[in-house]
Design an enzyme around this catalytic site. Structure first.
Site, short mmCIF file in Angstrom:
data_model
loop_
_atom_site.label_atom_id
_atom_site.label_comp_id
_atom_site.label_asym_id
_atom_site.label_seq_id
_atom_site.Cartn_x
_atom_site.Cartn_y
_atom_site.Cartn_z
N ASP A 90 -21.62 -45.35 -106.69
CA ASP A 90 -22.78 -45.71 -105.87
C ASP A 90 -22.93 -47.23 -105.85
OD1 ASP A 90 -25.07 -45.37 -104.34
OD2 ASP A 90 -26.33 -44.69 -106.01
N ARG A 136 -27.80 -46.88 -87.66
CA ARG A 136 -28.26 -47.17 -89.03
C ARG A 136 -27.36 -46.53 -90.07
NH1 ARG A 136 -33.55 -44.44 -89.68
NH2 ARG A 136 -33.63 -45.55 -91.65
N LYS A 137 -26.43 -45.70 -89.65
CA LYS A 137 -25.60 -44.96 -90.62
C LYS A 137 -24.33 -45.77 -90.94
CE LYS A 137 -25.71 -41.31 -88.01
NZ LYS A 137 -25.53 -39.97 -87.46
C1 LIG Z 1 -29.33 -57.61 -97.15
C2 LIG Z 1 -28.42 -58.52 -98.03
C3 LIG Z 1 -27.61 -57.75 -99.00
C4 LIG Z 1 -26.94 -58.67 -100.05
C5 LIG Z 1 -26.05 -57.87 -101.01
C6 LIG Z 1 -26.72 -56.74 -101.61
C7 LIG Z 1 -25.83 -55.91 -102.52
C8 LIG Z 1 -26.52 -54.61 -102.73
C9 LIG Z 1 -25.80 -53.80 -103.74
C10 LIG Z 1 -26.53 -52.52 -103.91
C11 LIG Z 1 -25.84 -51.68 -104.93
C12 LIG Z 1 -26.72 -50.55 -105.35
C13 LIG Z 1 -26.30 -49.27 -104.71
C14 LIG Z 1 -27.20 -48.17 -105.09
C15 LIG Z 1 -28.05 -47.76 -103.91
C16 LIG Z 1 -28.95 -46.64 -104.24
O1 LIG Z 1 -28.74 -45.90 -105.15
S1 LIG Z 1 -30.33 -46.39 -103.24
C17 LIG Z 1 -31.25 -45.17 -104.15
C18 LIG Z 1 -30.91 -43.75 -103.80
N1 LIG Z 1 -31.25 -43.43 -102.45
C19 LIG Z 1 -32.52 -43.22 -102.08
O2 LIG Z 1 -33.46 -43.30 -102.85
C20 LIG Z 1 -32.73 -42.89 -100.63
C21 LIG Z 1 -33.85 -41.84 -100.49
N2 LIG Z 1 -33.87 -41.35 -99.11
C22 LIG Z 1 -34.58 -41.97 -98.16
O3 LIG Z 1 -35.33 -42.91 -98.42
C23 LIG Z 1 -34.44 -41.47 -96.75
O4 LIG Z 1 -34.04 -40.12 -96.74
C24 LIG Z 1 -33.40 -42.31 -95.94
C25 LIG Z 1 -32.00 -42.28 -96.57
C26 LIG Z 1 -33.89 -43.79 -95.84
C27 LIG Z 1 -33.30 -41.74 -94.52
O5 LIG Z 1 -34.61 -41.51 -94.03
P1 LIG Z 1 -35.06 -42.04 -92.59
O6 LIG Z 1 -35.13 -43.53 -92.61
O7 LIG Z 1 -36.32 -41.32 -92.24
O8 LIG Z 1 -33.91 -41.68 -91.59
P2 LIG Z 1 -33.37 -40.24 -91.14
O9 LIG Z 1 -33.66 -40.12 -89.67
O10 LIG Z 1 -33.78 -39.13 -92.04
O11 LIG Z 1 -31.80 -40.48 -91.36
C28 LIG Z 1 -31.10 -41.43 -90.58
C29 LIG Z 1 -29.81 -40.80 -90.14
O12 LIG Z 1 -29.04 -40.57 -91.35
C30 LIG Z 1 -28.72 -39.17 -91.45
N3 LIG Z 1 -28.80 -38.78 -92.86
C31 LIG Z 1 -29.72 -39.16 -93.75
N4 LIG Z 1 -29.47 -38.57 -94.94
C32 LIG Z 1 -28.37 -37.81 -94.76
C33 LIG Z 1 -27.59 -36.98 -95.60
N5 LIG Z 1 -27.91 -36.79 -96.89
N6 LIG Z 1 -26.51 -36.38 -95.10
C34 LIG Z 1 -26.16 -36.55 -93.80
N7 LIG Z 1 -26.85 -37.34 -92.94
C35 LIG Z 1 -27.93 -37.95 -93.43
C36 LIG Z 1 -29.76 -38.45 -90.62
O13 LIG Z 1 -29.29 -37.20 -90.18
C37 LIG Z 1 -29.97 -39.43 -89.47
O14 LIG Z 1 -28.91 -39.29 -88.56
P3 LIG Z 1 -29.17 -39.45 -86.95
O15 LIG Z 1 -30.18 -38.42 -86.62
O16 LIG Z 1 -29.68 -40.85 -86.77
O17 LIG Z 1 -27.84 -39.22 -86.34
#
Ligand SMILES: CCCCCCCCCCCCCCCC(=O)SCCNC(=O)CCNC(=O)[C@H](O)C(C)(C)COP(=O)(O)OP(=O)(O)OC[C@H]1O[C@@H](n2cnc3c(N)ncnc32)[C@H](O)[C@@H]1OP(=O)(O)O
Length: 190
Positions: A90, A136-137
């Site tokens: 991840d 966004r994907k």
């Molecule tokens: C900026 C500068 C950077 C600089 C450099 C940074 C470096 C940076 C390093 C980071 C390194 C850390 C990496 C760890 C990253 C975590 O571990 S993040 C923590 C774990 N994840 C979470 O907590 C996410 C929890 N889930 C959520 O908040 C929401 O479900 C989401 C993912 C934001 C999506 O919700 P939403 O915004 O309401 O969007 P939604 O319409 O449901 O989904 C968008 C699209 O994705 C699809 N989708 C969503 N989930 C799924 C799924 N599970 N399966 C299939 N399709 C899906 C939907 O079907 C939809 O597709 P379309 O209809 O548009 O075709």
């Protein structure tokens, strides 16, 4: 990257039509050691028992990460816990997406194939890339090799990241999230 064993080939990837991922103009140059994105991150931060991962931007938009497996990361005696290996991927995949595209995103889906046991004391060399973008994907994949960049493949992973606004972090997490990101030098700059 090498082909998956025939028995483990699965659905096409990315699973939808995508555009090629164009690296952001500010994406780090090849050879750059990538900064810790948040100092309390379990994957890359200075956290006791954390993974302490370090990543470098490679050639051809590949991100190379290393995970040194210690006794703190065991599932069975002497072997890495699969959930922590998934965590390492991840982190590596998120680092590839974040640094190459510079778009804030969170993991929506993460899948892993565990091909070989990963022993305590070994280092997993993970190479990650962004495979495609559909709105966004953001789709990314990675493989982890044992002991060296050209070691045996032990784990493969692929993930969907979903681009979010910075309010995702302040609304659902800590209202001071952006300040805390900024307090880690060279980090996400909204
Ligand atoms: C900026 C500068 C950077 C600089 C450099 C940074 C470096 C940076 C390093 C980071 C390194 C850390 C990496 C760890 C990253 C975590 O571990 S993040 C923590 C774990 N994840 C979470 O907590 C996410 C929890 N889930 C959520 O908040 C929401 O479900 C989401 C993912 C934001 C999506 O919700 P939403 O915004 O309401 O969007 P939604 O319409 O449901 O989904 C968008 C699209 O994705 C699809 N989708 C969503 N989930 C799924 C799924 N599970 N399966 C299939 N399709 C899906 C939907 O079907 C939809 O597709 P379309 O209809 O548009 O075709």
């Amino acid at each position: 990257m090498s082909e998956a064993p025939r028995s483990r080939r699965s659905t096409p990837w990315p699973p939808v039509d995508t555009e090629s991922p164009a690296p952001h103009p500010d994406a780090p140059r090849p050879g750059t050691k990538l900064a810790v994105h948040y100092d309390q991150c379990f994957g890359c931060g200075d956290v006791e028992g954390g993974l302490h991962m370090r990543s470098t931007m490679g050639e051809h938009a590949l991100v190379h990460s290393q995970f040194a497996v210690t006794e703190a990361h065991q599932g069975a005696p002497g072997l890495a816990h699969g959930g922590l290996l998934a965590c390492a991927f991840d982190e590596a995949l998120g680092s590839a997406v974040g640094n190459l595209l510079r778009r804030p995103a969170v993991t929506g889906k993460l899948e892993t194939d565990f091909l070989r046991p990963v022993p305590v004391g070994s280092t997993l060399f993970i190479t990650a890339k962004v495979d495609g973008v559909a709105g966004r994907k953001l789709y990314a994949s990675a493989e982890g090799r044992l002991g060296a960049e050209d070691g045996s493949v032990a784990v493969r992973a692929r993930a969907l990241f979903v681009e979010v606004g910075f309010e995702h972090f302040t609304t659902h997490g800590d209202p001071d999230a952006l300040t805390k990101f900024r307090q880690t030098p060279d980090q996400i700059n909204p």
